[in-house]
Design a protein around this motif. Structure first.
Motif, PDB file in Angstrom:
ATOM      1  N   ASP A 244     -14.032  39.981 -30.010  1.00  0.00           N
ATOM      2  CA  ASP A 244     -14.880  40.618 -28.998  1.00  0.00           C
ATOM      3  C   ASP A 244     -14.409  40.325 -27.574  1.00  0.00           C
ATOM      4  O   ASP A 244     -15.103  40.668 -26.618  1.00  0.00           O
ATOM      5  CB  ASP A 244     -16.323  40.157 -29.157  1.00  0.00           C
ATOM      6  CG  ASP A 244     -16.927  40.590 -30.486  1.00  0.00           C
ATOM      7  OD1 ASP A 244     -16.674  41.735 -30.894  1.00  0.00           O
ATOM      8  OD2 ASP A 244     -17.628  39.768 -31.112  1.00  0.00           O
ATOM      9  N   VAL A 245     -13.244  39.704 -27.444  1.00  0.00           N
ATOM     10  CA  VAL A 245     -12.730  39.328 -26.120  1.00  0.00           C
ATOM     11  C   VAL A 245     -11.758  40.390 -25.621  1.00  0.00           C
ATOM     12  O   VAL A 245     -10.842  40.799 -26.332  1.00  0.00           O
ATOM     13  CB  VAL A 245     -12.028  37.951 -26.194  1.00  0.00           C
ATOM     14  CG1 VAL A 245     -11.266  37.665 -24.908  1.00  0.00           C
ATOM     15  CG2 VAL A 245     -13.052  36.859 -26.466  1.00  0.00           C
ATOM     16  N   ASP A 246     -11.976  40.845 -24.400  1.00  0.00           N
ATOM     17  CA  ASP A 246     -11.063  41.792 -23.753  1.00  0.00           C
ATOM     18  C   ASP A 246     -10.386  41.081 -22.592  1.00  0.00           C
ATOM     19  O   ASP A 246     -10.947  40.969 -21.498  1.00  0.00           O
ATOM     20  CB  ASP A 246     -11.814  43.021 -23.245  1.00  0.00           C
ATOM     21  CG  ASP A 246     -12.331  43.892 -24.366  1.00  0.00           C
ATOM     22  OD1 ASP A 246     -11.564  44.127 -25.318  1.00  0.00           O
ATOM     23  OD2 ASP A 246     -13.492  44.340 -24.292  1.00  0.00           O
TER      24      ASP A 246
ATOM     25  N   LEU B 204      -2.559  39.917 -20.679  1.00  0.00           N
ATOM     26  CA  LEU B 204      -1.906  40.309 -21.930  1.00  0.00           C
ATOM     27  C   LEU B 204      -0.415  40.539 -21.698  1.00  0.00           C
ATOM     28  O   LEU B 204       0.426  40.114 -22.494  1.00  0.00           O
ATOM     29  CB  LEU B 204      -2.559  41.576 -22.484  1.00  0.00           C
ATOM     30  CG  LEU B 204      -3.989  41.410 -23.000  1.00  0.00           C
ATOM     31  CD1 LEU B 204      -4.631  42.774 -23.207  1.00  0.00           C
ATOM     32  CD2 LEU B 204      -4.013  40.619 -24.292  1.00  0.00           C
TER      33      LEU B 204
ATOM     34  N   ALA C 243      -5.481  43.231 -18.610  1.00  0.00           N
ATOM     35  CA  ALA C 243      -4.161  43.748 -18.981  1.00  0.00           C
ATOM     36  C   ALA C 243      -3.040  42.899 -18.409  1.00  0.00           C
ATOM     37  O   ALA C 243      -2.009  42.688 -19.066  1.00  0.00           O
ATOM     38  CB  ALA C 243      -4.028  45.197 -18.514  1.00  0.00           C
TER      39      ALA C 243
ATOM     40  N   ASN D 217     -10.006  32.696 -17.445  1.00  0.00           N
ATOM     41  CA  ASN D 217     -10.898  33.621 -18.145  1.00  0.00           C
ATOM     42  C   ASN D 217     -12.063  32.928 -18.845  1.00  0.00           C
ATOM     43  O   ASN D 217     -12.877  33.586 -19.492  1.00  0.00           O
ATOM     44  CB  ASN D 217     -10.097  34.423 -19.171  1.00  0.00           C
ATOM     45  CG  ASN D 217      -9.194  35.464 -18.535  1.00  0.00           C
ATOM     46  OD1 ASN D 217      -9.653  36.507 -18.088  1.00  0.00           O
ATOM     47  ND2 ASN D 217      -7.900  35.168 -18.473  1.00  0.00           N
TER      48      ASN D 217
ATOM     49  N   ASP E 163      -5.516  42.431 -29.797  1.00  0.00           N
ATOM     50  CA  ASP E 163      -5.234  43.541 -28.890  1.00  0.00           C
ATOM     51  C   ASP E 163      -3.899  44.207 -29.197  1.00  0.00           C
ATOM     52  O   ASP E 163      -3.758  45.428 -29.046  1.00  0.00           O
ATOM     53  CB  ASP E 163      -5.233  43.039 -27.444  1.00  0.00           C
ATOM     54  CG  ASP E 163      -5.079  44.171 -26.443  1.00  0.00           C
ATOM     55  OD1 ASP E 163      -6.110  44.738 -26.037  1.00  0.00           O
ATOM     56  OD2 ASP E 163      -3.923  44.515 -26.083  1.00  0.00           O
TER      57      ASP E 163
ATOM     58  N   ALA F 140      -7.101  36.617 -29.279  1.00  0.00           N
ATOM     59  CA  ALA F 140      -7.464  37.880 -28.631  1.00  0.00           C
ATOM     60  C   ALA F 140      -6.220  38.691 -28.295  1.00  0.00           C
ATOM     61  O   ALA F 140      -6.215  39.924 -28.419  1.00  0.00           O
ATOM     62  CB  ALA F 140      -8.283  37.611 -27.374  1.00  0.00           C
ATOM     63  N   TRP F 141      -5.157  38.019 -27.853  1.00  0.00           N
ATOM     64  CA  TRP F 141      -3.883  38.716 -27.625  1.00  0.00           C
ATOM     65  C   TRP F 141      -3.407  39.371 -28.913  1.00  0.00           C
ATOM     66  O   TRP F 141      -2.998  40.544 -28.908  1.00  0.00           O
ATOM     67  CB  TRP F 141      -2.834  37.734 -27.102  1.00  0.00           C
ATOM     68  CG  TRP F 141      -1.443  38.282 -27.159  1.00  0.00           C
ATOM     69  CD1 TRP F 141      -0.846  39.128 -26.265  1.00  0.00           C
ATOM     70  CD2 TRP F 141      -0.467  38.048 -28.190  1.00  0.00           C
ATOM     71  NE1 TRP F 141       0.426  39.443 -26.673  1.00  0.00           N
ATOM     72  CE2 TRP F 141       0.679  38.790 -27.855  1.00  0.00           C
ATOM     73  CE3 TRP F 141      -0.466  37.288 -29.361  1.00  0.00           C
ATOM     74  CZ2 TRP F 141       1.827  38.790 -28.658  1.00  0.00           C
ATOM     75  CZ3 TRP F 141       0.661  37.280 -30.159  1.00  0.00           C
ATOM     76  CH2 TRP F 141       1.800  38.022 -29.800  1.00  0.00           C
TER      77      TRP F 141
END
Length: 265
Positions: free
Chosen positions: A235-237, A243, A240, A199, A213, A209-210
């Motif tokens: 700001d990190v997506d 995650l 799925a 990523n 989320d 980020a995990w």
């Protein structure tokens, strides 16, 4: 009472040098952090307060949290040392005051009403607990008049705390994760490194980020460029699938595990 609005915070445990601590807090606030976490145990409240004062960020825009030392949890000591914390921080109140560890001088029936008193007196806007077991958390909810606003415990991709996260959702309090990088172990974790590599993020950003989320409020400690890097995680997506892969990692051991911790009894 203003609502508690917790976002990723700056952890200050280990920021022992006053100048470094002050500069780090000020830089974090200028970078965009709005949540600073300290404790009587860290012996840096004065430096944290100086960092808050040195920044151009309005005090009312910053959530300032501190914690009462486990030796100071008799009712008289709670009240006295909370005021001493305010003096060191240079503030007239904190946004969040935690029971740091439910050990040593902690007695739920005696200790917790003192936190209610401090909230009623305007010393703190909100009451939190830290390092509680599920049973101690339920007990505290029964004794406190104030709602528990936050529960702070160790939490990272290898120590995900599912039971306590479920209770946070059930009881509607913020779940704050300290050591969100596993005291650095996550930075060298092969599985996290693989996700980070595909990523184009650092392992630290992936872990944070995990957490964001999954509804965890991480409070990483950092210095220098890592302060801004950690903040970028909000700001990190992540995909799925990645995650979910983190959720499925084999659990590891606690990184913070004192002999007298409540879970060891």
């Amino acid at each position: 009472m203003p609502p508690l609005d917790l976002s990723i915070g700056l952890g200050t445990s280990g920021l022992d040098d006053p100048e470094t601590c002050t500069d780090t807090v000020a830089a974090a606030l200028e970078a965009g952090y709005r949540h600073v976490d300290t404790a009587q145990m860290y012996d840096n409240e004065a430096a944290v307060g100086e960092g808050i004062a040195a920044s151009d960020v309005d005090r009312d825009d910053v959530v300032v949290a501190t914690k009462v030392h486990p030796e100071n949890l008799s009712p008289e000591d709670v009240r006295e040392t909370a005021h001493e914390s305010l003096d060191r921080l240079g503030l007239d109140r904190v946004d969040l005051l935690y029971v740091h560890w439910p050990i040593r001088a902690y007695d739920a029936a005696a200790t917790l009403p003192a936190f209610d008193d401090l909230r009623d007196a305007g010393v703190t806007d909100h009451v939190g607990v830290s390092n509680f077991t599920p049973d101690l958390l339920r007990e505290a909810r029964e004794i406190l008049d104030a709602p528990i606003a936050a529960h702070q415990v160790e939490c990272h991709p290898r120590f995900r705390q599912p039971a306590l996260r479920d209770l946070a959702a059930e009881f509607d309090h913020d779940f704050v994760g300290y050591s969100p990088l596993g005291r650095g172990a996550i930075l060298d974790d092969a599985a996290i490194a693989e996700i980070a590599g595909r990523n184009n993020y650092s392992p630290a950003v992936v872990a944070l980020a995990w957490a964001v989320d999954r509804g965890i409020v991480p409070i990483p400690k950092a210095r220098g460029a890592h302060v801004q890097e950690n903040l970028s995680a909000v700001d990190v997506d992540l995909p799925a699938d990645d995650l979910d892969a983190i959720d499925a990692l084999d659990p590891g051991e606690r990184q913070i595990d004192p002999d007298d911790a409540a879970w060891s009894r």
